[in-house]
Design a protein around this motif. Structure first.
Motif, PDB file in Angstrom:
ATOM      1  N   ILE A  19       7.680   0.895   2.300  1.00  0.00           N
ATOM      2  CA  ILE A  19       6.292   0.570   2.618  1.00  0.00           C
ATOM      3  C   ILE A  19       6.243  -0.916   2.948  1.00  0.00           C
ATOM      4  O   ILE A  19       6.631  -1.756   2.133  1.00  0.00           O
ATOM      5  N   ILE A  20       5.802  -1.236   4.153  1.00  0.00           N
ATOM      6  CA  ILE A  20       5.752  -2.621   4.601  1.00  0.00           C
ATOM      7  C   ILE A  20       4.338  -2.965   5.041  1.00  0.00           C
ATOM      8  O   ILE A  20       3.481  -2.093   5.194  1.00  0.00           O
ATOM      9  N   GLY A  21       4.109  -4.249   5.248  1.00  0.00           N
ATOM     10  CA  GLY A  21       2.797  -4.722   5.682  1.00  0.00           C
ATOM     11  C   GLY A  21       2.577  -6.133   5.197  1.00  0.00           C
ATOM     12  O   GLY A  21       3.278  -6.617   4.301  1.00  0.00           O
ATOM     13  N   PRO A  22       1.598  -6.828   5.760  1.00  0.00           N
ATOM     14  CA  PRO A  22       1.335  -8.214   5.365  1.00  0.00           C
ATOM     15  C   PRO A  22       0.809  -8.301   3.944  1.00  0.00           C
ATOM     16  O   PRO A  22       0.358  -7.307   3.361  1.00  0.00           O
ATOM     17  N   SER A  23       0.856  -9.496   3.370  1.00  0.00           N
ATOM     18  CA  SER A  23       0.279  -9.707   2.038  1.00  0.00           C
ATOM     19  C   SER A  23      -1.199  -9.321   2.056  1.00  0.00           C
ATOM     20  O   SER A  23      -1.922  -9.635   3.009  1.00  0.00           O
ATOM     21  N   GLY A  24      -1.642  -8.637   1.006  1.00  0.00           N
ATOM     22  CA  GLY A  24      -3.028  -8.207   0.933  1.00  0.00           C
ATOM     23  C   GLY A  24      -3.323  -6.909   1.648  1.00  0.00           C
ATOM     24  O   GLY A  24      -4.483  -6.483   1.717  1.00  0.00           O
ATOM     25  N   SER A  25      -2.285  -6.247   2.166  1.00  0.00           N
ATOM     26  CA  SER A  25      -2.506  -4.998   2.905  1.00  0.00           C
ATOM     27  C   SER A  25      -2.709  -3.806   1.984  1.00  0.00           C
ATOM     28  O   SER A  25      -3.112  -2.730   2.444  1.00  0.00           O
ATOM     29  N   GLY A  26      -2.392  -3.960   0.682  1.00  0.00           N
ATOM     30  CA  GLY A  26      -2.612  -2.877  -0.270  1.00  0.00           C
ATOM     31  C   GLY A  26      -1.344  -2.200  -0.764  1.00  0.00           C
ATOM     32  O   GLY A  26      -1.418  -1.207  -1.489  1.00  0.00           O
ATOM     33  N   LYS A  27      -0.178  -2.747  -0.421  1.00  0.00           N
ATOM     34  CA  LYS A  27       1.089  -2.097  -0.768  1.00  0.00           C
ATOM     35  C   LYS A  27       1.264  -1.939  -2.279  1.00  0.00           C
ATOM     36  O   LYS A  27       1.543  -0.844  -2.772  1.00  0.00           O
ATOM     37  N   SER A  28       1.117  -3.031  -3.005  1.00  0.00           N
ATOM     38  CA  SER A  28       1.331  -2.971  -4.452  1.00  0.00           C
ATOM     39  C   SER A  28       0.254  -2.140  -5.141  1.00  0.00           C
ATOM     40  O   SER A  28       0.533  -1.405  -6.098  1.00  0.00           O
ATOM     41  N   VAL A  70      10.703   5.185  -3.238  1.00  0.00           N
ATOM     42  CA  VAL A  70       9.718   4.445  -2.442  1.00  0.00           C
ATOM     43  C   VAL A  70       9.896   2.969  -2.769  1.00  0.00           C
ATOM     44  O   VAL A  70       9.843   2.573  -3.931  1.00  0.00           O
ATOM     45  N   ILE A  71      10.105   2.160  -1.744  1.00  0.00           N
ATOM     46  CA  ILE A  71      10.352   0.738  -1.953  1.00  0.00           C
ATOM     47  C   ILE A  71       9.371  -0.099  -1.136  1.00  0.00           C
ATOM     48  O   ILE A  71       9.164   0.151   0.055  1.00  0.00           O
ATOM     49  N   ILE A  72       8.725  -1.040  -1.804  1.00  0.00           N
ATOM     50  CA  ILE A  72       7.895  -2.026  -1.115  1.00  0.00           C
ATOM     51  C   ILE A  72       8.763  -3.230  -0.794  1.00  0.00           C
ATOM     52  O   ILE A  72       9.502  -3.723  -1.654  1.00  0.00           O
ATOM     53  N   THR A  73       8.689  -3.698   0.431  1.00  0.00           N
ATOM     54  CA  THR A  73       9.497  -4.857   0.793  1.00  0.00           C
ATOM     55  C   THR A  73       8.842  -5.626   1.942  1.00  0.00           C
ATOM     56  O   THR A  73       8.146  -5.051   2.777  1.00  0.00           O
ATOM     57  N   ILE A  97      -2.728   3.230   6.014  1.00  0.00           N
ATOM     58  CA  ILE A  97      -1.435   3.409   6.668  1.00  0.00           C
ATOM     59  C   ILE A  97      -1.685   3.494   8.160  1.00  0.00           C
ATOM     60  O   ILE A  97      -2.348   4.418   8.643  1.00  0.00           O
ATOM     61  N   VAL A  98      -1.167   2.507   8.888  1.00  0.00           N
ATOM     62  CA  VAL A  98      -1.440   2.434  10.327  1.00  0.00           C
ATOM     63  C   VAL A  98      -0.256   2.924  11.157  1.00  0.00           C
ATOM     64  O   VAL A  98      -0.388   3.119  12.367  1.00  0.00           O
ATOM     65  N   LYS A  99       0.897   3.146  10.503  1.00  0.00           N
ATOM     66  CA  LYS A  99       2.053   3.639  11.230  1.00  0.00           C
ATOM     67  C   LYS A  99       2.965   4.390  10.251  1.00  0.00           C
ATOM     68  O   LYS A  99       3.181   3.945   9.137  1.00  0.00           O
ATOM     69  N   ASP A 100       3.478   5.521  10.686  1.00  0.00           N
ATOM     70  CA  ASP A 100       4.372   6.350   9.879  1.00  0.00           C
ATOM     71  C   ASP A 100       5.552   6.716  10.767  1.00  0.00           C
ATOM     72  O   ASP A 100       5.410   7.524  11.685  1.00  0.00           O
ATOM     73  N   GLU A 101       6.697   6.117  10.495  1.00  0.00           N
ATOM     74  CA  GLU A 101       7.841   6.249  11.402  1.00  0.00           C
ATOM     75  C   GLU A 101       9.034   6.835  10.660  1.00  0.00           C
ATOM     76  O   GLU A 101       9.461   6.301   9.628  1.00  0.00           O
ATOM     77  N   ARG A 102       9.580   7.934  11.182  1.00  0.00           N
ATOM     78  CA  ARG A 102      10.787   8.543  10.628  1.00  0.00           C
ATOM     79  C   ARG A 102      11.985   7.971  11.371  1.00  0.00           C
ATOM     80  O   ARG A 102      12.094   8.079  12.594  1.00  0.00           O
ATOM     81  N   LEU A 103      12.905   7.307  10.630  1.00  0.00           N
ATOM     82  CA  LEU A 103      14.040   6.644  11.243  1.00  0.00           C
ATOM     83  C   LEU A 103      15.230   7.567  11.412  1.00  0.00           C
ATOM     84  O   LEU A 103      15.920   7.543  12.425  1.00  0.00           O
ATOM     85  N   ARG A 104      15.509   8.355  10.353  1.00  0.00           N
ATOM     86  CA  ARG A 104      16.675   9.225  10.397  1.00  0.00           C
ATOM     87  C   ARG A 104      16.503  10.313   9.341  1.00  0.00           C
ATOM     88  O   ARG A 104      15.712  10.188   8.454  1.00  0.00           O
ATOM     89  N   ARG A 105      17.285  11.350   9.496  1.00  0.00           N
ATOM     90  CA  ARG A 105      17.211  12.465   8.521  1.00  0.00           C
ATOM     91  C   ARG A 105      18.008  12.108   7.280  1.00  0.00           C
ATOM     92  O   ARG A 105      18.971  11.400   7.346  1.00  0.00           O
ATOM     93  N   THR A 134       3.758   1.701   7.398  1.00  0.00           N
ATOM     94  CA  THR A 134       3.217   0.364   7.603  1.00  0.00           C
ATOM     95  C   THR A 134       1.750   0.346   7.207  1.00  0.00           C
ATOM     96  O   THR A 134       0.969   1.186   7.662  1.00  0.00           O
ATOM     97  N   MET A 135       1.387  -0.608   6.345  1.00  0.00           N
ATOM     98  CA  MET A 135       0.018  -0.704   5.870  1.00  0.00           C
ATOM     99  C   MET A 135      -0.689  -1.927   6.434  1.00  0.00           C
ATOM    100  O   MET A 135      -0.076  -2.970   6.683  1.00  0.00           O
TER     101      MET A 135
END
Length: 227
Positions: free
Chosen positions: A38-47, A196-199, A219-227, A213-214
């Motif tokens: 889960i990624i996004g700028p500070s204050g986006s709500g991740k934590s 689930v990792i916030i970074t 959640i403004v983007k949900d991307e599957r990278l690999r199986r 992506t938050m």
């Protein structure tokens, strides 16, 4: 099989003109064995989202189901027990008990429940973590990377359904950070742990199978990278 279901989850603070929507109607599912960043700028709500999923905080509305169980229908005591047994929490600040040694810190969740420790599982875990020779050391006798390994061991000792890691490499140098992420990848692949990792680190996020992506509590983007 969905191990995690987040349904219309919101967390609001204040009201009227001072209303802040820290989490704003978030919905998503995770399958067993997923590895999500889960990624996004500070204050986006991740934590905040992480705390709601882990049962550390309560939502304004919405549901969190872990392994089919709606965690916010539990009493406070039962939620604490469920969280200890089914949710592994890893933080940026290791939160180890300073007067307990490595072995005692890792076994603590089981000891709190007066559960028998599977010594074979414990030996395998500390060997995988690379801290088998540090079991009688106190936290202040360990490096930051070693302390985080102990924190991971404590999170995994119950073989939880879900592992939540909030900036687990935030206090570590680049080499130690890569080691910790590699350990989490191994746990995901070897034990099918759902992680689930916030970074803030894009290099770490790219190691996941899926990136959420938050922004502004959504959640403004949900991307599957690999199986």
């Amino acid at each position: 099989m969905d191990i995690l279901q987040v349904k219309n989850l919101s967390k609001h603070y204040g009201k009227g003109e001072t209303l802040v929507k820290a989490i704003d109607d978030v919905t998503f599912n995770l399958v067993k064995g997923d590895f999500v960043a889960i990624i996004g700028p500070s204050g986006s709500g991740k934590s905040t989202l992480m705390h709601l999923i882990g049962g550390v905080d309560k939502p304004t509305q919405g549901k969190v189901l872990i392994d089919g169980q709606d965690i916010y229908t539990f009493s406070e005591d039962n939620l604490a027990i469920f969280r200890r047994r089914q949710v592994g929490l890893i933080y940026q600040f290791y939160n180890l008990i300073p007067i307990l040694n490595v072995e005692e810190n890792i076994k603590l969740p089981l000891l709190l429940d007066k559960q028998r420790v599977d010594e074979g599982q414990f030996s395998d875990l500390v060997a995988q973590l690379g801290i088998a020779d540090r079991l009688h050391h106190l936290p202040n006798q360990l490096s930051g990377g070693q302390q985080q390994r102990v924190s991971i061991g404590r999170a995994l000792i119950y073989s939880p359904a879900l592992v939540l890691a909030d900036e687990p490499t935030g206090n570590l140098d680049s080499d130690a950070s890569q080691e910790i992420i590699h350990l989490l990848e191994e746990c995901n692949q070897r034990y099918r742990q759902t992680i689930v990792i916030i970074t803030h680190d894009e290099r770490i996020a790219m190691r996941a199978k899926r990136i959420l992506t938050m922004k502004d509590g959504k959640i403004v983007k949900d991307e599957r990278l690999r199986r």
